[in-house]
Write a protein that holds these residues in place. Structure first.
Motif, short mmCIF file in Angstrom:
data_model
loop_
_atom_site.label_atom_id
_atom_site.label_comp_id
_atom_site.label_asym_id
_atom_site.label_seq_id
_atom_site.Cartn_x
_atom_site.Cartn_y
_atom_site.Cartn_z
N LEU A 119 5.61 -3.40 0.50
CA LEU A 119 6.49 -2.27 0.79
C LEU A 119 7.74 -2.66 1.59
O LEU A 119 8.69 -1.88 1.65
CB LEU A 119 5.71 -1.19 1.55
N ASN A 120 7.74 -3.85 2.19
CA ASN A 120 8.87 -4.26 3.04
C ASN A 120 9.28 -5.71 2.77
O ASN A 120 9.32 -6.53 3.69
CB ASN A 120 8.52 -4.08 4.52
N PRO A 121 9.59 -6.04 1.52
CA PRO A 121 9.94 -7.42 1.20
C PRO A 121 11.40 -7.70 1.53
O PRO A 121 12.17 -6.76 1.76
CB PRO A 121 9.72 -7.47 -0.31
N PRO A 122 11.82 -8.96 1.50
CA PRO A 122 10.97 -10.15 1.38
C PRO A 122 10.32 -10.49 2.72
O PRO A 122 10.91 -10.26 3.77
CB PRO A 122 11.96 -11.23 0.94
N TYR A 123 9.13 -11.03 2.66
CA TYR A 123 8.31 -11.23 3.86
C TYR A 123 8.52 -12.61 4.47
O TYR A 123 8.47 -13.63 3.79
CB TYR A 123 6.83 -11.06 3.51
N ARG A 124 8.71 -12.63 5.78
CA ARG A 124 8.80 -13.87 6.54
C ARG A 124 7.41 -14.29 7.04
O ARG A 124 6.48 -13.46 7.07
CB ARG A 124 9.73 -13.70 7.75
N GLU A 125 7.32 -15.52 7.47
CA GLU A 125 6.05 -16.03 8.01
C GLU A 125 5.58 -15.22 9.21
O GLU A 125 4.37 -15.11 9.46
CB GLU A 125 6.21 -17.50 8.41
N THR A 126 6.51 -14.67 9.97
CA THR A 126 6.15 -13.96 11.20
C THR A 126 5.84 -12.48 10.99
O THR A 126 5.44 -11.79 11.93
CB THR A 126 7.31 -14.07 12.22
N ASP A 127 6.02 -11.98 9.77
CA ASP A 127 5.74 -10.57 9.51
C ASP A 127 4.24 -10.31 9.56
O ASP A 127 3.44 -11.16 9.13
CB ASP A 127 6.29 -10.17 8.13
N PRO A 128 3.83 -9.14 10.06
CA PRO A 128 2.39 -8.84 10.12
C PRO A 128 1.79 -8.71 8.73
O PRO A 128 2.41 -8.13 7.83
CB PRO A 128 2.33 -7.51 10.88
N VAL A 129 0.61 -9.26 8.56
CA VAL A 129 -0.07 -9.16 7.27
C VAL A 129 -0.60 -7.74 7.09
O VAL A 129 -0.92 -7.05 8.05
CB VAL A 129 -1.21 -10.19 7.15
N CYS A 130 -0.69 -7.33 5.84
CA CYS A 130 -1.10 -5.95 5.53
C CYS A 130 -1.61 -5.88 4.09
O CYS A 130 -0.99 -5.23 3.25
CB CYS A 130 0.08 -4.99 5.73
N PRO A 131 -2.71 -6.56 3.77
CA PRO A 131 -3.19 -6.61 2.39
C PRO A 131 -3.71 -5.26 1.91
O PRO A 131 -4.20 -4.45 2.70
CB PRO A 131 -4.32 -7.64 2.46
N ILE A 132 -3.62 -5.05 0.59
CA ILE A 132 -4.11 -3.80 0.00
C ILE A 132 -5.22 -4.03 -1.02
O ILE A 132 -5.71 -3.09 -1.63
CB ILE A 132 -2.97 -2.99 -0.65
N ASN A 133 -5.60 -5.29 -1.23
CA ASN A 133 -6.73 -5.56 -2.11
C ASN A 133 -7.66 -6.58 -1.46
O ASN A 133 -7.34 -7.19 -0.45
CB ASN A 133 -6.27 -6.03 -3.50
N ARG A 134 -8.85 -6.74 -2.05
CA ARG A 134 -9.87 -7.60 -1.44
C ARG A 134 -9.42 -9.06 -1.41
O ARG A 134 -9.69 -9.77 -0.45
CB ARG A 134 -11.17 -7.46 -2.23
N TYR A 135 -8.75 -9.51 -2.45
CA TYR A 135 -8.27 -10.89 -2.48
C TYR A 135 -7.33 -11.16 -1.30
O TYR A 135 -7.48 -12.16 -0.59
CB TYR A 135 -7.55 -11.14 -3.81
N GLY A 136 -6.39 -10.25 -1.07
CA GLY A 136 -5.48 -10.40 0.06
C GLY A 136 -6.21 -10.36 1.39
O GLY A 136 -5.91 -11.14 2.30
N GLU A 137 -7.18 -9.46 1.51
CA GLU A 137 -7.96 -9.38 2.75
C GLU A 137 -8.69 -10.69 3.03
O GLU A 137 -8.73 -11.16 4.17
CB GLU A 137 -9.00 -8.25 2.64
N HIS A 138 -9.24 -11.27 1.98
CA HIS A 138 -10.01 -12.50 2.17
C HIS A 138 -9.10 -13.69 2.45
O HIS A 138 -9.49 -14.61 3.19
CB HIS A 138 -10.90 -12.74 0.94
#
Length: 290
Positions: A119-138
């Motif tokens: 929702l807020n691209p492009p993402y930098r290394e310092t941006d907070p993670v916020c996964p929306i699927n299980r793969y991203g969570e893992h």
């Protein structure tokens, strides 16, 4: 020559890494379901859900560095079988990081753009993670646990990748096959990525191994929808563009939700010398192999 262990060496990215490393490393690779021969690589079977098997491979090879590429990488598969995803994508990654720390050797881990919600691209290394699927969570859980167990671990967040490898296909091969067969393809106009070729991705990973501690993004230089990617691919390979049907994510039922735009800001990698080709130029370079 120093010894390099590549998990998932017969996979798409693993194959490219091994091609690039052959002149500088004595290569060992692991495989699970794809025991394809990779020239110049000593391949060993490995079930990542078996800690004793991981430990045995590390003791057998005694590598000078580890590239942990192997994963259950389909978001839909991870969503459908979260327990298997957790054991492969999280627990095995933690265990490898711990073994690398004990041995005092570098460890590189390939994470994913899917750690973000898009929702807020492009993402930098310092941006907070916020996964929306299980793969991203893992992948997030793996990142955190690996850094705890091996503080010097290198985490390469990877974008969508494409190319030609004899041991595994990328997302473009099914498209090419369908277009050549006269079939139509539904491609999202609202799923944006910044893809890189397998060889450019491999070069970025070795650049990170030599220069980075912590997290680095290895995205491409363009932000393109899947439909735009299909149009460029068809144009370069002279395939029928009218067989490409633009659609939206909501039109297709999938097990795992997808970030709309998970583009990565890769300025840090560019500053270190990472130079991925644009999609059209990369396809032109790969044309004979496709």
């Amino acid at each position: 020559m120093k010894k390099l262990l590549v998990t998932g060496a017969s996979g798409f990215l693993g194959w490219h890494l091994c091609q690039l490393a052959q002149s500088q490393w004595q290569l060992y690779g692991t495989y699970h379901t794809h025991p394809s021969e990779v020239p110049g690589v000593t391949l060993l079977p490995l079930d990542l859900t078996d800690y004793q098997a991981i430990k045995q491979v590390m003791q057998t090879v005694q590598p000078d560095a580890v590239l942990h590429i192997a994963a259950l990488s389909s978001p839909n598969a991870c969503q459908s079988d979260p327990d298997l995803s957790y054991r492969i994508n999280v627990v095995a990654s933690w265990e490898l990081a711990g073994l690398c720390a004990e041995a005092g050797i570098p460890c590189v881990f390939t994470s994913s753009e899917q750690v973000f919600d898009g929702l807020n691209p492009p993402y930098r290394e310092t941006d907070p993670v916020c996964p929306i699927n299980r793969y991203g969570e893992h992948k997030v859980a793996a990142e955190v646990g690996m850094q705890e167990r091996c503080p010097g671990v290198v985490i390469c967040r990877m974008p969508l990748m494409f190319g030609a490898a004899p041991t595994a296909s990328s997302f473009i091969q099914p498209w090419i096959k369908m277009l050549r067969a006269g079939q139509s393809i539904n491609l999202f106009t609202d799923e944006i990525r910044n893809p890189v070729s397998g060889m450019d991705a491999a070069q970025g990973i070795f650049l990170a191994l030599a220069n980075v501690k912590g997290i680095i993004h290895l995205g491409g230089i363009e932000r393109l929808s899947r439909y735009q990617l299909g149009c460029i691919l068809a144009e370069v390979l002279q395939l029928p563009i009218d067989q490409l049907n633009p659609c939206r994510q909501a039109d297709v039922q999938m097990a795992a939700p997808r970030p709309p735009d998970a583009s990565l800001n890769s300025e840090l990698a560019y500053s270190l010398g990472y130079q991925p080709k644009g999609f059209k130029d990369a396809i032109l370079a790969l044309q004979a192999e496709l």
